[in-house]
Design a protein around this motif. Structure first.
Motif, PDB file in Angstrom:
ATOM      1  N   PHE A  66       0.833  -1.204   0.000  1.00 12.62           N
ATOM      2  CA  PHE A  66       0.000   0.000   0.000  1.00 12.62           C
ATOM      3  C   PHE A  66       0.867   1.254   0.000  1.00 12.62           C
ATOM      4  O   PHE A  66       0.582   2.219  -0.723  1.00 12.62           O
ATOM      5  N   LEU A  67       1.932   1.245   0.790  1.00 12.90           N
ATOM      6  CA  LEU A  67       2.838   2.384   0.802  1.00 12.90           C
ATOM      7  C   LEU A  67       3.467   2.588  -0.576  1.00 12.90           C
ATOM      8  O   LEU A  67       3.587   3.722  -1.054  1.00 12.90           O
ATOM      9  N   SER A 130       7.358   6.459   5.187  1.00 12.90           N
ATOM     10  CA  SER A 130       8.021   6.622   3.898  1.00 12.90           C
ATOM     11  C   SER A 130       9.304   7.435   4.018  1.00 12.90           C
ATOM     12  O   SER A 130       9.329   8.494   4.650  1.00 12.90           O
ATOM     13  N   SER A 131      10.334   6.959   3.364  1.00 18.59           N
ATOM     14  CA  SER A 131      11.591   7.705   3.299  1.00 18.59           C
ATOM     15  C   SER A 131      11.645   8.579   2.054  1.00 18.59           C
ATOM     16  O   SER A 131      12.608   9.333   1.868  1.00 18.59           O
ATOM     17  N   LEU A 136       9.730  13.552  -2.668  1.00 19.26           N
ATOM     18  CA  LEU A 136       8.869  13.641  -3.843  1.00 19.26           C
ATOM     19  C   LEU A 136       8.153  14.974  -3.923  1.00 19.26           C
ATOM     20  O   LEU A 136       7.938  15.515  -5.013  1.00 19.26           O
ATOM     21  N   ASN A 137       7.779  15.517  -2.776  1.00 14.89           N
ATOM     22  CA  ASN A 137       6.944  16.712  -2.763  1.00 14.89           C
ATOM     23  C   ASN A 137       7.706  18.020  -2.591  1.00 14.89           C
ATOM     24  O   ASN A 137       7.183  19.084  -2.915  1.00 14.89           O
ATOM     25  N   SER A 138       8.935  17.954  -2.102  1.00 12.51           N
ATOM     26  CA  SER A 138       9.665  19.191  -1.846  1.00 12.51           C
ATOM     27  C   SER A 138       9.959  20.004  -3.103  1.00 12.51           C
ATOM     28  O   SER A 138       9.947  21.250  -3.044  1.00 12.51           O
ATOM     29  N   PRO A 139      10.221  19.389  -4.284  1.00 14.41           N
ATOM     30  CA  PRO A 139      10.438  20.223  -5.473  1.00 14.41           C
ATOM     31  C   PRO A 139       9.234  21.079  -5.828  1.00 14.41           C
ATOM     32  O   PRO A 139       9.395  22.224  -6.286  1.00 14.41           O
TER      33      PRO A 139
END
Length: 216
Positions: A66-67, A130-131, A136-139
């Protein structure tokens, strides 16, 4: 002495990639339809046309699978956002395009909403592990911050806007409407998924967002 055959790992690697993609696609459909609690690994294996043991070989548990689906879901929308090339647009046009894209993406990918609904029911217990998720979202946050600064420097945008808060507002104006359209349609006696209603909603969202960022 006979030549020893040369074995290449590339075909095996391609097979592994194809298997994992098939698993993730089937798992995405299963989790988005039934939620995490209702999803069944047996159905995922059947729909992926793979052995159930292979799923547990690549993903050691239902939670890990799921992750992986959630991470892939976020990676997909971030990849699509990068194709907008917002840095090449004037600040106001960039904000409008991101707002339009978010609305259009949610409509085209209803699984995004249902997967996030399921994860919120579980208090983000998977995403917390999550590592990758912040990476993924910082950009996106950085790009949005740059757009806001360009707009401020040009005298178009007011200052002091938090890019995270702004993106949450852009996302929520679309997310709430679409995730609750059944109840909202019943309450207000409107078909909120009609084409005309979609057009009106997008226009409203753009007006609200740009009305907030633009200087008076």
């Amino acid at each position: 002495m006979a030549d020893t055959p040369v074995t290449t790992v590339e075909p095996r690697s391609r097979d592994a990639d194809r298997s994992q993609l098939a698993i993730l696609a089937a798992a995405r459909d299963e989790f988005s339809r039934y939620g995490f609690a209702g999803a069944r690994v047996d159905r995922i294996a059947e729909n992926a046309q793979l052995n159930k043991r292979l799923i547990y070989y690549y993903f050691t548990s239902k939670d890990e699978l799921f992750l992986a689906v959630l991470e892939r879901t976020y990676a997909d929308i971030r990849d699509a956002e990068r194709q907008l090339h917002l840095a090449d647009l004037e600040p106001a046009k960039a904000i409008r395009r991101l707002t339009e894209f978010t609305w259009e993406y949610y409509i085209a990918h209803p699984e995004f909403i249902t997967l996030l609904n399921s994860e919120n029911l579980h208090q983000a217990r998977h995403l917390i592990q999550s590592s990758r998720i912040r990476e993924l979202n910082s950009p996106l946050v950085q790009d949005l911050g740059d757009i806001l600064e360009r707009g401020r420097a040009d005298g178009v945008f007011r200052g002091g806007i938090d890019p995270v808060q702004l993106y949450i507002s852009i996302a929520s104006l679309s997310y709430f409407y679409l995730s609750n359209h059944y109840t909202l349609s019943a309450i207000f006696g409107r078909d909120l998924m009609a084409t005309k209603a979609h057009s009106e909603r997008l226009s409203h969202i753009c007006d609200v967002v740009l009305g907030y960022v633009l200087r008076d």
